[in-house]
Design an enzyme around this catalytic site. Structure first.
Site, short mmCIF file in Angstrom:
data_model
loop_
_atom_site.label_atom_id
_atom_site.label_comp_id
_atom_site.label_asym_id
_atom_site.label_seq_id
_atom_site.Cartn_x
_atom_site.Cartn_y
_atom_site.Cartn_z
N TYR A 162 8.75 14.77 -3.92
CA TYR A 162 8.92 15.69 -5.06
C TYR A 162 8.88 17.14 -4.60
O TYR A 162 9.75 17.95 -4.98
CB TYR A 162 7.81 15.43 -6.09
CG TYR A 162 7.86 16.34 -7.29
CD1 TYR A 162 8.77 16.10 -8.33
CD2 TYR A 162 7.00 17.43 -7.42
CE1 TYR A 162 8.82 16.94 -9.44
CE2 TYR A 162 7.05 18.26 -8.53
CZ TYR A 162 7.96 18.01 -9.54
OH TYR A 162 8.01 18.84 -10.63
N LEU A 199 5.73 13.67 -19.57
CA LEU A 199 5.60 13.28 -18.15
C LEU A 199 4.14 13.36 -17.72
O LEU A 199 3.62 12.47 -17.04
CB LEU A 199 6.47 14.21 -17.29
CG LEU A 199 6.47 13.96 -15.78
CD1 LEU A 199 7.07 12.58 -15.44
CD2 LEU A 199 7.28 15.04 -15.05
N1 NAD Z 1 5.23 19.14 -16.76
C1 NAD Z 1 4.85 19.81 -15.70
O1 NAD Z 1 3.65 20.07 -15.49
C2 NAD Z 1 5.89 20.30 -14.71
C3 NAD Z 1 5.45 21.16 -13.69
C4 NAD Z 1 6.39 21.65 -12.78
C5 NAD Z 1 7.72 21.29 -12.91
N2 NAD Z 1 8.11 20.45 -13.92
C6 NAD Z 1 9.54 20.11 -13.97
O2 NAD Z 1 10.01 20.39 -15.27
C7 NAD Z 1 11.07 19.49 -15.61
C8 NAD Z 1 10.74 18.80 -16.92
O3 NAD Z 1 9.51 18.12 -16.77
P1 NAD Z 1 8.73 17.51 -18.03
O4 NAD Z 1 7.30 17.48 -17.66
O5 NAD Z 1 9.17 18.15 -19.27
O6 NAD Z 1 9.29 16.00 -17.96
P2 NAD Z 1 9.53 14.91 -19.12
O7 NAD Z 1 9.58 13.60 -18.41
O8 NAD Z 1 8.54 15.07 -20.22
O9 NAD Z 1 10.99 15.26 -19.66
C9 NAD Z 1 12.08 15.13 -18.77
C10 NAD Z 1 13.39 15.25 -19.49
O10 NAD Z 1 14.43 15.01 -18.53
C11 NAD Z 1 15.24 13.92 -18.99
N3 NAD Z 1 15.73 13.15 -17.84
C12 NAD Z 1 15.02 12.48 -16.93
N4 NAD Z 1 15.84 11.83 -16.08
C13 NAD Z 1 17.10 12.13 -16.46
C14 NAD Z 1 18.39 11.76 -16.01
N5 NAD Z 1 18.56 10.93 -14.95
N6 NAD Z 1 19.47 12.26 -16.64
C15 NAD Z 1 19.32 13.07 -17.73
N7 NAD Z 1 18.13 13.44 -18.21
C16 NAD Z 1 17.03 12.97 -17.59
C17 NAD Z 1 14.36 13.11 -19.91
O11 NAD Z 1 15.14 12.34 -20.81
C18 NAD Z 1 13.57 14.21 -20.59
O12 NAD Z 1 14.32 14.78 -21.64
C19 NAD Z 1 11.22 18.54 -14.42
O13 NAD Z 1 12.23 19.00 -13.56
C20 NAD Z 1 9.85 18.64 -13.75
O14 NAD Z 1 9.92 18.33 -12.38
C21 NAD Z 1 7.23 19.94 -14.81
#
Ligand code: NAD
Length: 267
Positions: A162, A199
């Site tokens: 990741y 997530l």
């Molecule tokens: N939540 C955190 O603490 C955090 C921290 C740093 C970075 N991020 C990054 O932020 C972004 C969103 O994270 P989140 O926590 O909201 O995740 P989440 O799992 O709650 O939401 C992810 C979204 O991406 C979509 N998705 C996943 N795989 C997909 C695919 N193959 N094709 C199309 N859509 C797809 C899902 O349907 C969902 O709408 C990610 O890139 C994650 O790495 C999150």
């Protein structure tokens, strides 16, 4: 007072059906933008889109529509971009948010295939969406926001795959910002720390002690809590709407998680 500061701008948000992507979609619609969100979950995408449409109707500005797209499939990304353009005849902003954090484990337990699949999801998808959207973004001197992660700069225990993908997203953003400056397109990344999303809830549910896992997640920030999806959405809106002299910058939104010394060694 309504603040439609991104009115009539078209914004594509990948992974906009929940979590950070949904937070961005809400804030951009609130600002009067026409949001095209995609996800690989049709039911969830339709639900989120219906809520956003209702919001747009209530406030008399903004719009939302959903396009099914699995960002691991290049042809589906191309279709997303073309559909957004045909619907609104322009693309002002692209937010590459879709991504996944696999469960934590040491390198010995990650297969090469798992790493390749994660690169497809978290990195190649970003490259492809930028590539397909740029001809349209250049027409209006638009901007791109790539969602990286705080761990790209800090590292993270048992998350080699990741962290590598997110480091690449942040580095790619800077290289593309150089190329596109000549075309008037700004390219920035946002690196969230712990943001409470579905997530994160999945990680809590999978933990041996869920309550402790959540408490540890909250305590990792000097601010003593996780961030909200709306807070990330507002930062992205600021970058798109106001930060007009800012390109190639990684914007942290972390509640101070990276500040100060703490107990790091496990011995
Ligand atoms: N939540 C955190 O603490 C955090 C921290 C740093 C970075 N991020 C990054 O932020 C972004 C969103 O994270 P989140 O926590 O909201 O995740 P989440 O799992 O709650 O939401 C992810 C979204 O991406 C979509 N998705 C996943 N795989 C997909 C695919 N193959 N094709 C199309 N859509 C797809 C899902 O349907 C969902 O709408 C990610 O890139 C994650 O790495 C999150």
């Amino acid at each position: 007072m309504a603040d439609f500061r991104y009115e009539n701008k078209t914004v594509i948000i990948t992974g906009g059906s929940r979590g950070i992507g949904k937070g961005c979609a809400q804030e951009f619609v609130r600002a009067g933008a026409k949001v095209v969100l995609c996800s690989n979950d049709r039911a969830e995408g339709d639900r989120t889109c219906a809520d956003l449409k209702a919001l747009a109707l209530r406030q008399g500005a903004g719009d939302a529509s959903f396009v099914y797209c699995d960002v691991r499939k290049t042809e589906e990304i191309e279709n997303l971009i073309q559909t957004a353009y045909s619907r609104h005849q322009k693309i002002d902003c692209l937010i590459n948010n879709a991504g996944w954090h696999p469960p934590h484990k040491p390198i010995d337990d990650f297969s090469i295939e798992e790493f390749r699949d994660l690169i497809d999801l978290n990195l190649i998808s970003v490259f492809a969406a930028c590539k397909f959207a740029l001809p349209y973004l250049r027409q209006v001197r638009g901007n791109i926001i790539n969602i990286a992660s705080l761990v790209a700069a800090m590292g993270q225990l048992h998350a080699t795959t990741y962290v590598a993908t997110k480091g690449a997203v942040a580095a790619f953003t800077k290289a593309l910002a150089i190329d596109e400056a000549a075309n008037g397109v700004r390219v920035n990344s946002v690196s969230p720390g712990n943001i409470y999303t579905p997530l994160w809830q999945e990680a809590i549910d999978a933990a041996a002690d869920p309550a402790q896992c959540r408490a540890d997640g909250e305590a990792a920030q000097v601010m003593g809590r996780m961030g909200t999806i709306e807070e990330v959405g507002r930062l992205c809106l600021f970058i798109a709407a106001e930060a007009t002299f800012t390109t190639g910058v990684d914007h942290r939104i972390s509640g101070g998680a990276e500040l100060g010394y703490g107990r790091k060694s496990r011995t």
